[in-house]
Enzyme design. Structure first.
Site, short mmCIF file in Angstrom:
data_model
loop_
_atom_site.label_atom_id
_atom_site.label_comp_id
_atom_site.label_asym_id
_atom_site.label_seq_id
_atom_site.Cartn_x
_atom_site.Cartn_y
_atom_site.Cartn_z
N SER A 126 0.79 -1.12 0.07
CA SER A 126 0.00 -0.07 0.12
C SER A 126 0.86 1.27 0.20
O SER A 126 1.77 1.09 0.66
CB SER A 126 -0.89 0.01 1.41
OG SER A 126 -1.84 -1.04 1.37
N GLU A 241 -3.31 -14.77 1.61
CA GLU A 241 -3.82 -13.84 2.91
C GLU A 241 -5.13 -13.79 2.99
O GLU A 241 -5.50 -13.88 4.20
CB GLU A 241 -3.33 -12.38 2.37
CG GLU A 241 -2.98 -11.59 3.92
CD GLU A 241 -2.32 -10.12 3.49
OE1 GLU A 241 -1.66 -9.90 2.71
OE2 GLU A 241 -3.10 -9.01 3.98
#
Ligand SMILES: Cc1cc2nc3c(=O)[nH]c(=O)nc-3n(C[C@H](O)[C@H](O)[C@H](O)COP(=O)(O)OP(=O)(O)OC[C@H]3O[C@@H](n4cnc5c(N)ncnc54)[C@H](O)[C@@H]3O)c2cc1C
Length: 382
Positions: A126, A241
């Site tokens: 991110s 994930e």
């Protein structure tokens, strides 16, 4: 070497419980926040030494090679006994990414160091303007000799404060479609040009960080999946994930806490409460059976499918619903950060309630996962 899959469920559960009771110090159990590395390294190394660290990795790479249903028993026991998740990025994310997309040399170089705890990882995906829209990553890696020079900024990097390696998504070609110009690269954090700044979260933790990269060096040998192939590697990794955050074990833990609070508040026999908790328990049972089926499919196909999006939404939102009911039945007594003595016993309901916000955001927000399902399963337009 033990073949864990040959034990019965009961034998395996007993072995796991014995190991945790013996090796995980009581002061590390049931903590409201993940402990820093300096406190938890001993526990990590005990798991590594005794072969309990990497339940999902294949045996050939030093993992336990657990079948999905066995893996769930593992997660439930470790969670129920309150063990902390220590430096999980290596085991849960970059390890499987290297096993799936890395070269033999990369696997040989990195997997043993993940297992030993010599390398502790953080994820640099991110950026301030590239979260849900991850393809907009602007951190750039330019070729330089036998490697790359990286400049840019990452944010929300969990555990960066204790990490000594980062795996990152970086832009290596600006002239092509956004997704086609990204690469997945690994580099050491203990070099000039890397600045880590912690960010305090709503529940008081400081494991979130901003990471500034100023002329940071990465070796070309540490690019995974090849130049400009980072989108594929990152999506493979995020699939793992998502699948991990779609398991029912956190909901089960939340149900245990909910019952403790309801007991202390004298609501355990209340018909209205029983109706609400039964509905939640049934949702968690359905989730668990769906999760087991998906992980079995994964073993056969080696591909995480779109059902990971459904599981992630289901698990993380159910956990929040359980937390909301817990706050409702607990009343004012549970509105104390880090816990309160409740009917003669110490309970912290507020921290897990607050922390249940996070799983609906990381690994792709639930809104983004609904978009994925609408497009790919329901065939709705963008
Ligand atoms: C606990 C936690 C740990 C994290 N750890 C890491 C980490 O280790 N490394 C890392 O790189 N990142 C990490 N993240 C970051 C996480 O991946 C991002 O927060 C997430 O992808 C959302 O991005 P954003 O915060 O920029 O929000 P934005 O993308 O700005 O989204 C804001 C809101 O708009 C909604 N939205 C955005 N686009 C759309 C759309 N197209 N359709 C519908 N709704 C939309 C979102 O759902 C959200 O509600 C972590 C986040 C959390 C909460």
């Amino acid at each position: 070497m033990t073949n864990w899959n040959l034990l019965s469920d009961e034998e395996f559960a007993r072995a796991a419980t014995d190991f945790v009771e013996r090796a995980c110090p009581p002061e590390l159990r049931h903590l409201p926040h993940r402990p820093r590395w300096e406190k938890s390294a001993g526990w990590y190394q005990a798991m590594s030494r005794e072969g309990w660290l990497a339940p999902g990795w294949p045996v050939e790479f030093g993992g336990m090679g657990l079948e999905p249903s066995r893996h769930l028993i593992y997660l439930e026991i470790f969670e129920r006994l309150g063990t902390p998740a220590v430096a999980p990025q290596g085991i849960v994310n970059v390890g499987p990414a290297l096993i799936g997309f890395g070269t033999d040399e990369q696997r040989q170089e990195f997997l043993p160091k993940i297992l030993s705890g010599e390398h502790r990882w953080c994820q640099g995906f991110s950026e301030p303007n590239a979260g849900s829209d991850l393809a907009s990553v602007r951190t750039e890696a330019r070729p330089d000799g036998d490697g790359y020079i990286i400049n840019g900024q990452k944010i929300w990097s969990t555990g960066a404060i204790d990490a000594n390696w980062m795996y990152a998504l970086v832009r290596t070609d600006k002239s092509v479609r956004k997704q086609a110009g990204l690469s997945f690269i690994m580099f050491p954090m203990d070099q000039p040009g890397v600045t880590v700044r912690p960010i305090r979260t709503i529940s008081g933790g400081e494991e979130f960080c901003e990471v500034f990269l100023d002329h940071v060096r990465a070796s070309a040998a540490h690019m995974v999946g090849g130049l400009n192939n980072g989108w594929k590697v990152a999506n493979g990794l995020l699939g793992f994930e998502r699948l991990w955050s779609g398991s029912a074990h956190q909901c089960r833990q939340a149900l245990v806490r909910l019952k403790q609070v309801a007991h202390a508040a004298g609501k355990l026999q209340d018909p209205a409460f029983l109706r609400q908790i039964t509905r939640l328990e049934l949702d968690v049972l359905d989730l668990a059976s769906c999760y087991t089926r998906s992980t079995r499919n994964l073993q056969v196909t080696r591909r995480v499918g779109f059902e990971a999006s459904m599981l992630k939404i289901w698990a993380t939102e159910t956990c929040q619903r359980i937390g909301e009911l817990m706050m409702e039945v607990g009343g004012d007594a549970v509105l104390v950060q880090d816990g309160t003595d409740f009917d003669g016993r110490h309970l912290d309901a507020l921290t897990p309630f607050l922390e249940a916000r996070a799983p609906t955001i990381y690994g792709g927000t639930v809104q983004i996962h609904r978009n994925i399902l609408s497009k790919n399963v329901l065939n709705l337009p963008n």
